[in-house]
Design a protein around this motif. Structure first.
Motif, PDB file in Angstrom:
ATOM      1  N   ASP A  84      -0.161  33.183 -30.562  1.00 17.57           N
ATOM      2  CA  ASP A  84      -1.505  33.547 -30.066  1.00 17.57           C
ATOM      3  C   ASP A  84      -2.263  35.137 -30.111  1.00 17.57           C
ATOM      4  O   ASP A  84      -3.404  34.581 -30.399  1.00 17.57           O
ATOM      5  N   PHE A  85      -1.796  35.322 -29.904  1.00 21.57           N
ATOM      6  CA  PHE A  85      -1.815  37.318 -30.023  1.00 21.57           C
ATOM      7  C   PHE A  85      -1.350  37.977 -30.522  1.00 21.57           C
ATOM      8  O   PHE A  85      -0.256  37.672 -29.584  1.00 21.57           O
ATOM      9  N   ILE A  86      -1.229  39.496 -31.658  1.00 20.47           N
ATOM     10  CA  ILE A  86      -0.043  40.035 -31.939  1.00 20.47           C
ATOM     11  C   ILE A  86      -0.815  41.487 -30.633  1.00 20.47           C
ATOM     12  O   ILE A  86      -2.037  41.344 -30.895  1.00 20.47           O
ATOM     13  N   ALA A  87       0.026  42.905 -30.623  1.00 21.58           N
ATOM     14  CA  ALA A  87      -0.948  43.860 -29.634  1.00 21.58           C
ATOM     15  C   ALA A  87      -1.636  44.325 -30.872  1.00 21.58           C
ATOM     16  O   ALA A  87      -1.354  44.532 -32.251  1.00 21.58           O
ATOM     17  N   GLY A  88      -2.712  44.865 -30.335  1.00 20.20           N
ATOM     18  CA  GLY A  88      -3.568  45.666 -31.330  1.00 20.20           C
ATOM     19  C   GLY A  88      -4.742  44.356 -31.523  1.00 20.20           C
ATOM     20  O   GLY A  88      -5.986  45.285 -32.140  1.00 20.20           O
ATOM     21  N   ALA A  89      -4.982  42.774 -31.067  1.00 16.33           N
ATOM     22  CA  ALA A  89      -5.363  41.868 -31.681  1.00 16.33           C
ATOM     23  C   ALA A  89      -6.835  42.282 -31.106  1.00 16.33           C
ATOM     24  O   ALA A  89      -6.594  42.661 -29.720  1.00 16.33           O
ATOM     25  N   PRO A  90      -8.210  42.539 -31.521  1.00 18.19           N
ATOM     26  CA  PRO A  90      -9.547  42.546 -30.393  1.00 18.19           C
ATOM     27  C   PRO A  90      -9.716  40.963 -29.947  1.00 18.19           C
ATOM     28  O   PRO A  90      -9.423  39.941 -30.593  1.00 18.19           O
ATOM     29  N   LEU A  91      -9.726  40.970 -28.547  1.00 16.85           N
ATOM     30  CA  LEU A  91      -9.696  40.104 -27.508  1.00 16.85           C
ATOM     31  C   LEU A  91     -11.010  39.342 -27.235  1.00 16.85           C
ATOM     32  O   LEU A  91     -11.483  38.355 -27.015  1.00 16.85           O
ATOM     33  N   LEU A  92     -12.041  40.473 -26.477  1.00 16.54           N
ATOM     34  CA  LEU A  92     -13.411  40.529 -26.893  1.00 16.54           C
ATOM     35  C   LEU A  92     -14.384  41.491 -26.448  1.00 16.54           C
ATOM     36  O   LEU A  92     -13.664  42.662 -25.442  1.00 16.54           O
ATOM     37  N   PRO A  93     -14.950  41.569 -26.769  1.00 17.50           N
ATOM     38  CA  PRO A  93     -15.601  42.131 -27.391  1.00 17.50           C
ATOM     39  C   PRO A  93     -16.437  42.820 -26.075  1.00 17.50           C
ATOM     40  O   PRO A  93     -17.072  41.983 -25.107  1.00 17.50           O
ATOM     41  N   ALA A  94     -16.907  44.208 -26.143  1.00 14.05           N
ATOM     42  CA  ALA A  94     -18.093  44.977 -25.298  1.00 14.05           C
ATOM     43  C   ALA A  94     -19.061  44.325 -25.054  1.00 14.05           C
ATOM     44  O   ALA A  94     -19.870  43.632 -26.157  1.00 14.05           O
TER      45      ALA A  94
END
Length: 396
Positions: free
Chosen positions: A138-148
Motif C-alpha cells: 500500500d505504502f512504505i514509511a516515508g512515502a508522501p500520502l497527502l499534500p498540504a
C-alpha cells in the motif's frame, strides 16, 4: 468609463489580501472537510508484514500439490506462533500475518481438511505469492500520502490514520459575517407591505457556506443607512475574518457600502468586475477583516459567492486549490455570441448535455432552484451550435 477587472484578476487580488489563517491541531473526528496545513508522510509500512488476502491456508509454493499437515491456525491481529515447516499448512484468515516460511495462500474453496490432513481439491494457486498482500504494497514509511492543502474526505482521513498520524494539523475556520442591506427586505416568513420582498440572500449565502470549513454567524439585516452600516461594519470587523455585505454595492442613491466602508476606516481594493451577473462587486479591508460586497440581485449574489466568496473562505482555511473547477460538456442547444463581460449562465447539466436557461435576468430566483451548472461564455465569444463543447462550473 473605468476598465472592468477581469474575473481571474479579481480572484487573485482577493485571495492576495490575506494569508491563510494559522493552523490548529484537531482530532480525526473533527477533521472532515478541513484543509491540511502540512504534508502527511507515512510513519509506517502498510501492510507492516505480509498478510493473507483470502481465507484459506498458508503454504510453501514448492509443496504443491500437497498433501499437507495442518500445523495450526493464525487469527487476524496475532503474530504466528511458529514458522511454517516444509510439508505443513496453517489455517489463515483474510488480513492475518503469514508465518515465516510461507510464500503462498491456497484458498479454502480449493482444499479439503480431514483432521490434520489437507488435500488439494481444486486448481490451487496459479503462481508463487498468490493471495498475499506484500509488506509495504500500500505504502512504505516515508512515502508522501497527502499534500498540504488537501481537503479531508473520508478516504483521506483513513489514509492519514493508517499512515500513523496521531492527529491532524489543519487551517483554522474563518469567521464569516453576512449582512444584508435594503429597506425593501423583510425577514423570511413575515408579512410583506407593498414594495417589499423576502430577504432570501442572507439565508442562501449561509446555506452555500454550510458545507465549507467556516464559522458563519446568523445573517444580519439593516436598512439603507450609511451611518448605521459604517458602525455595524466596524463592530463586525473586530470579531470576524470576513464580512459579506449583500446589496448596496452599486452607484444608486441608496447604495452605501462604499461610503460606509470608508467611514469605518476601511479601504477598497477593487470595485466592478467584467462579469455578468455580478459586475458591481466590492472587495476591501477593515482592519484585519476582509470585506466582500456582493450585488443584491439573487442570481448576482449566488454567482459572485460561487466565484469569490467560497474561494476566499477556502483560501483562508488553507485550501491548495480554492477556485471552482472548470469542466467541459457539450451544449444541448445553440448559444449566442458573448458580449463585453464574461457570462455565467444558469444551466442544467443532464445526460452529459448543458442547457442554459432562457431567462438569465439577475433578479430571477427560480432558475437557481433548477440550475446545477454555470455555463461560462467568454467575452466576445463566437456563437456555438448544439453539440459543441462549453465550459461550466458545477454548482450541484
Amino acid at each position: 468609463m473605468s476598465r472592468l477587472l477581469p474575473v481571474e484578476d479579481a480572484q487573485a487580488r482577493l485571495l492576495a489580501l490575506r494569508d491563510p489563517l494559522p493552523p490548529e491541531n484537531i482530532a480525526f473526528s473533527e477533521s472532515l472537510g478541513r484543509y491540511l496545513s502540512h504534508d502527511i508522510v507515512a510513519k509506517r509500512d502498510q501492510p507492516a508484514a505480509p498478510l493473507s488476502a483470502m481465507d484459506g491456508y498458508a503454504i510453501r509454493f514448492a509443496d504443491l500439490p500437497g498433501p499437507w499437515t495442518i500445523a495450526g491456525e493464525i487469527p487476524v491481529g496475532a503474530a504466528p506462533a511458529h514458522p511454517l515447516a516444509a510439508g505443513s499448512a496453517m489455517r489463515i484468515f483474510t488480513g492475518a500475518m503469514l508465518p515465516d516460511g510461507a510464500d503462498t495462500v491456497v484458498i479454502q474453496e480449493d482444499v479439503a481438511a480431514d483432521g490434520a490432513r489437507l488435500t488439494l481439491t481444486g486448481d490451487g494457486p496459479a503462481a508463487h505469492g498468490a493471495h498475499i498482500r506484500a509488506r509495504g504494497s500500500d505504502f512504505i514509511a516515508g512515502a508522501p500520502l497527502l499534500p498540504a492543502g488537501t481537503r479531508l474526505h473520508p478516504g483521506a482521513i483513513a489514509a492519514a490514520i493508517m499512515g500513523g498520524a496521531a492527529q491532524l494539523g489543519v487551517g483554522a475556520r474563518p469567521r464569516v459575517a453576512i449582512l444584508t442591506t435594503g429597506d425593501e427586505l423583510v425577514q423570511p416568513g413575515r408579512a410583506l407591505a407593498p414594495g417589499q420582498i423576502p430577504d432570501s440572500n442572507g439565508t442562501m449565502l449561509a446555506a452555500m457556506l454550510a458545507g465549507e470549513p467556516a464559522l458563519v454567524s446568523l445573517p444580519l439585516h439593516i436598512r439603507d443607512d450609511r451611518e448605521i452600516l459604517a458602525r455595524v461594519l466596524k463592530d463586525l470587523a473586530r470579531r470576524h475574518d470576513v464580512i459579506v455585505t449583500v446589496g448596496g454595492a452599486s452607484v444608486g442613491d441608496h447604495d452605501h457600502v462604499r461610503g460606509a466602508l470608508d467611514d469605518a476606516g476601511g479601504t477598497i481594493d477593487f470595485w466592478k468586475i467584467a462579469m455578468r451577473p455580478g459586475k458591481p462587486l466590492i472587495a476591501g479591508t477593515i482592519g484585519d477583516a476582509l470585506l466582500l460586497g456582493l450585488p443584491g440581485n439573487p442570481s448576482s449574489a449566488f454567482v459572485t459567492a460561487t466565484l469569490l466568496l467560497i474561494p476566499l473562505v477556502r483560501h483562508l482555511a488553507g485550501a491548495r486549490d480554492p477556485l471552482p473547477q472548470v469542466r467541459q460538456a457539450a451544449l444541448a442547444v445553440s448559444l449566442g455570441p458573448g458580449g463585453q463581460r464574461r457570462d455565467y449562465l444558469r444551466a442544467r447539466l443532464d445526460g452529459g448535455l448543458l442547457t442554459p436557461f432562457d431567462g438569465q435576468d439577475s433578479g430571477r430566483t427560480f432558475p437557481l432552484a433548477a440550475a446545477n451548472a454555470l455555463v461560462i461564455r467568454a467575452i466576445g465569444a463566437a456563437p456555438r451550435d448544439a453539440g459543441e463543447p462549453a465550459s461550466y462550473i458545477d454548482i450541484a
